[in-house]
Scaffold this motif. Sequence first.
Motif, PDB file in Angstrom:
ATOM      1  N   SER A  34       7.873   2.839   7.975  1.00  0.00           N
ATOM      2  CA  SER A  34       8.536   4.140   7.884  1.00  0.00           C
ATOM      3  C   SER A  34       7.527   5.192   7.435  1.00  0.00           C
ATOM      4  CB  SER A  34       9.706   4.083   6.906  1.00  0.00           C
ATOM      5  OG  SER A  34      10.460   5.278   6.946  1.00  0.00           O
ATOM      6  N   PHE A  35       7.274   6.146   8.302  1.00  0.00           N
ATOM      7  CA  PHE A  35       6.311   7.220   8.041  1.00  0.00           C
ATOM      8  C   PHE A  35       6.959   8.241   7.110  1.00  0.00           C
ATOM      9  CE2 PHE A  35       4.356  11.304   9.175  1.00  0.00           C
ATOM     10  CZ  PHE A  35       3.009  10.998   9.055  1.00  0.00           C
ATOM     11  N   TYR A  36       6.362   8.442   5.941  1.00  0.00           N
ATOM     12  CA  TYR A  36       7.002   9.244   4.898  1.00  0.00           C
ATOM     13  C   TYR A  36       5.985  10.180   4.257  1.00  0.00           C
ATOM     14  CZ  TYR A  36       9.660  10.227   0.603  1.00  0.00           C
ATOM     15  OH  TYR A  36      10.330  10.839  -0.434  1.00  0.00           O
ATOM     16  N   VAL A  37       6.280  11.489   4.323  1.00  0.00           N
ATOM     17  CA  VAL A  37       5.449  12.499   3.665  1.00  0.00           C
ATOM     18  C   VAL A  37       6.372  13.346   2.793  1.00  0.00           C
ATOM     19  CG1 VAL A  37       3.700  14.287   3.951  1.00  0.00           C
ATOM     20  CG2 VAL A  37       3.999  12.562   5.730  1.00  0.00           C
ATOM     21  N   THR A  87      10.514   8.993   9.012  1.00  0.00           N
ATOM     22  CA  THR A  87      11.113   8.389  10.199  1.00  0.00           C
ATOM     23  C   THR A  87      10.573   6.978  10.374  1.00  0.00           C
ATOM     24  OG1 THR A  87      11.564   8.742  12.560  1.00  0.00           O
ATOM     25  CG2 THR A  87       9.343   9.217  11.802  1.00  0.00           C
ATOM     26  N   ASP A  88      11.408   6.092  10.891  1.00  0.00           N
ATOM     27  CA  ASP A  88      11.018   4.698  11.054  1.00  0.00           C
ATOM     28  C   ASP A  88      10.104   4.515  12.262  1.00  0.00           C
ATOM     29  OD1 ASP A  88      12.433   3.953   8.849  1.00  0.00           O
ATOM     30  OD2 ASP A  88      14.151   3.145   9.939  1.00  0.00           O
ATOM     31  N   CYS A  89       9.208   3.543  12.149  1.00  0.00           N
ATOM     32  CA  CYS A  89       8.352   3.118  13.251  1.00  0.00           C
ATOM     33  C   CYS A  89       8.800   1.706  13.629  1.00  0.00           C
ATOM     34  CB  CYS A  89       6.882   3.118  12.842  1.00  0.00           C
ATOM     35  SG  CYS A  89       6.301   4.669  12.115  1.00  0.00           S
ATOM     36  N   ILE A 100       0.637  10.174   2.372  1.00  0.00           N
ATOM     37  CA  ILE A 100       1.492   9.556   3.380  1.00  0.00           C
ATOM     38  C   ILE A 100       1.816   8.147   2.887  1.00  0.00           C
ATOM     39  CG2 ILE A 100       1.672   8.754   5.768  1.00  0.00           C
ATOM     40  CD1 ILE A 100      -0.452  10.854   6.498  1.00  0.00           C
ATOM     41  N   GLY A 101       3.087   7.827   2.854  1.00  0.00           N
ATOM     42  CA  GLY A 101       3.488   6.508   2.396  1.00  0.00           C
ATOM     43  C   GLY A 101       4.327   5.793   3.441  1.00  0.00           C
ATOM     44  N   CYS A 102       4.540   4.510   3.211  1.00  0.00           N
ATOM     45  CA  CYS A 102       5.449   3.721   4.041  1.00  0.00           C
ATOM     46  C   CYS A 102       6.711   3.487   3.220  1.00  0.00           C
ATOM     47  CB  CYS A 102       4.815   2.396   4.448  1.00  0.00           C
ATOM     48  SG  CYS A 102       5.907   1.359   5.464  1.00  0.00           S
ATOM     49  N   ALA A 103       7.844   3.962   3.724  1.00  0.00           N
ATOM     50  CA  ALA A 103       9.101   3.882   2.987  1.00  0.00           C
ATOM     51  C   ALA A 103       9.937   2.672   3.381  1.00  0.00           C
ATOM     52  CB  ALA A 103       9.911   5.166   3.201  1.00  0.00           C
ATOM     53  N   GLN A 104       9.345   1.736   4.096  1.00  0.00           N
ATOM     54  CA  GLN A 104      10.048   0.525   4.516  1.00  0.00           C
ATOM     55  C   GLN A 104       9.211  -0.682   4.101  1.00  0.00           C
ATOM     56  OE1 GLN A 104      13.089   0.307   6.162  1.00  0.00           O
ATOM     57  NE2 GLN A 104      12.975  -1.893   5.942  1.00  0.00           N
ATOM     58  N   HIS A 105       9.803  -1.586   3.342  1.00  0.00           N
ATOM     59  CA  HIS A 105       9.045  -2.754   2.903  1.00  0.00           C
ATOM     60  C   HIS A 105       8.577  -3.537   4.123  1.00  0.00           C
ATOM     61  CE1 HIS A 105       8.058  -6.634   1.102  1.00  0.00           C
ATOM     62  NE2 HIS A 105       7.890  -5.964  -0.030  1.00  0.00           N
ATOM     63  N   CYS A 106       7.272  -3.709   4.245  1.00  0.00           N
ATOM     64  CA  CYS A 106       6.707  -4.249   5.477  1.00  0.00           C
ATOM     65  C   CYS A 106       5.815  -5.461   5.252  1.00  0.00           C
ATOM     66  CB  CYS A 106       5.927  -3.155   6.212  1.00  0.00           C
ATOM     67  SG  CYS A 106       4.641  -2.368   5.212  1.00  0.00           S
ATOM     68  N   GLY A 107       5.918  -6.091   4.096  1.00  0.00           N
ATOM     69  CA  GLY A 107       5.124  -7.280   3.869  1.00  0.00           C
ATOM     70  C   GLY A 107       4.452  -7.291   2.512  1.00  0.00           C
ATOM     71  N   THR A 108       3.582  -8.257   2.313  1.00  0.00           N
ATOM     72  CA  THR A 108       2.992  -8.482   0.995  1.00  0.00           C
ATOM     73  C   THR A 108       2.117  -7.331   0.506  1.00  0.00           C
ATOM     74  OG1 THR A 108       1.154  -9.666   2.056  1.00  0.00           O
ATOM     75  CG2 THR A 108       3.021 -10.981   1.288  1.00  0.00           C
ATOM     76  N   ALA A 149       1.567   2.281  13.651  1.00  0.00           N
ATOM     77  CA  ALA A 149       1.731   1.674  12.335  1.00  0.00           C
ATOM     78  C   ALA A 149       1.584   0.163  12.447  1.00  0.00           C
ATOM     79  CB  ALA A 149       3.104   2.027  11.770  1.00  0.00           C
ATOM     80  N   HIS A 150       0.864  -0.420  11.507  1.00  0.00           N
ATOM     81  CA  HIS A 150       0.695  -1.869  11.509  1.00  0.00           C
ATOM     82  C   HIS A 150       0.379  -2.314  10.092  1.00  0.00           C
ATOM     83  CE1 HIS A 150      -3.743  -1.375  11.307  1.00  0.00           C
ATOM     84  NE2 HIS A 150      -3.516  -0.321  12.086  1.00  0.00           N
ATOM     85  N   GLN A 151       0.509  -3.581   9.824  1.00  0.00           N
ATOM     86  CA  GLN A 151       0.229  -4.110   8.489  1.00  0.00           C
ATOM     87  C   GLN A 151      -1.277  -4.058   8.208  1.00  0.00           C
ATOM     88  OE1 GLN A 151       2.074  -7.958   9.205  1.00  0.00           O
ATOM     89  NE2 GLN A 151       3.777  -7.451   7.865  1.00  0.00           N
ATOM     90  N   TRP A 152      -1.759  -3.240   7.261  1.00  0.00           N
ATOM     91  CA  TRP A 152      -1.003  -2.302   6.452  1.00  0.00           C
ATOM     92  C   TRP A 152      -1.778  -1.004   6.473  1.00  0.00           C
ATOM     93  CZ3 TRP A 152      -1.164  -7.514   5.350  1.00  0.00           C
ATOM     94  CH2 TRP A 152       0.071  -8.142   5.231  1.00  0.00           C
TER      95      TRP A 152
END
Length: 273
Positions: free
Chosen positions: A185-188, A195-197, A217-225, A137-140
């Motif tokens: 956060s890997f979210y399906v 689960t968090d990455c 598949i979404g990211c459930a953790q705010h990870c940037g702009t 996982a990486h931005q974005w």
Amino acid sequence: MPRTLRLVPFLTVLALGRAHAAPRPETGFGLPRDVSLDGWRIDWLIDVTLIAVTVLFVIMVVWMLIACLRHGRRHAAHYDPGDSRRAIGAKALVAGAIFLGVDGNLFVNSTRDLKEVFWNFERVEADPRAVRVEVNAHQWAWDFRYPGPDGRFNTADDIVTLNELRVPIDTPVLLQLGATDVIHSFYVPNLRVKTDCVPGSLSRVWFQAKETGEFEIGCAQHCGTHHYKMRGLLRVVAQSEWEAWHREASAIASRAFDPSDERAQWGWPWRKP
């Protein structure tokens, strides 16, 4: 090697299918439909919690309404500190009934599910059908890496896809997840998986899909702009279709492999529990 050729492994899935196809929209109310083997365990916990909270809410509302309707403005309020033996005993009885009847049941069942199912990675590792995938996982965006026919990661026949995870139906899928920059956060939702990455560590999760289709598949953790753009596609296909895709994608990756391109070799040796 030209820059365009270095991107071939990442674009393999684009050549073989629609990488950005939109999943079928959900209909109706409530949770997204469950297409996983063990998602019902999560739904059971949510349903029991919702029912218990609703019952307690109704009791409190009715109690307050009775007090409002029974006692008028002329009623003299009587202050009760609630420190009598009777009051303490009644509160202890109610609290114990709630704890044993609701919280205790949730605790026992959730602990059993974690031990026997969700955290039972040894059983999944021992299954010869299991599909192993490394997730970076990486931005974005999400990078997915499958081992080729040699069964080892970070070799020439690895399949690397961008924002698409393709898996066979009715097959355990085991993921090891890492991050290169911030916490993701890997979210399906349709698989009840999240689960968090975390940078500097590897997390694990497994699932088994029981229905073919395309799921978000979404990211459930705010990870940037551009967090809102960090979307991927889970494509669940028939076993024969997945095997054919795996053979062709691995062959393409082998032909495009460049040993000098270190950035493309981000995989790690698979870590067993």
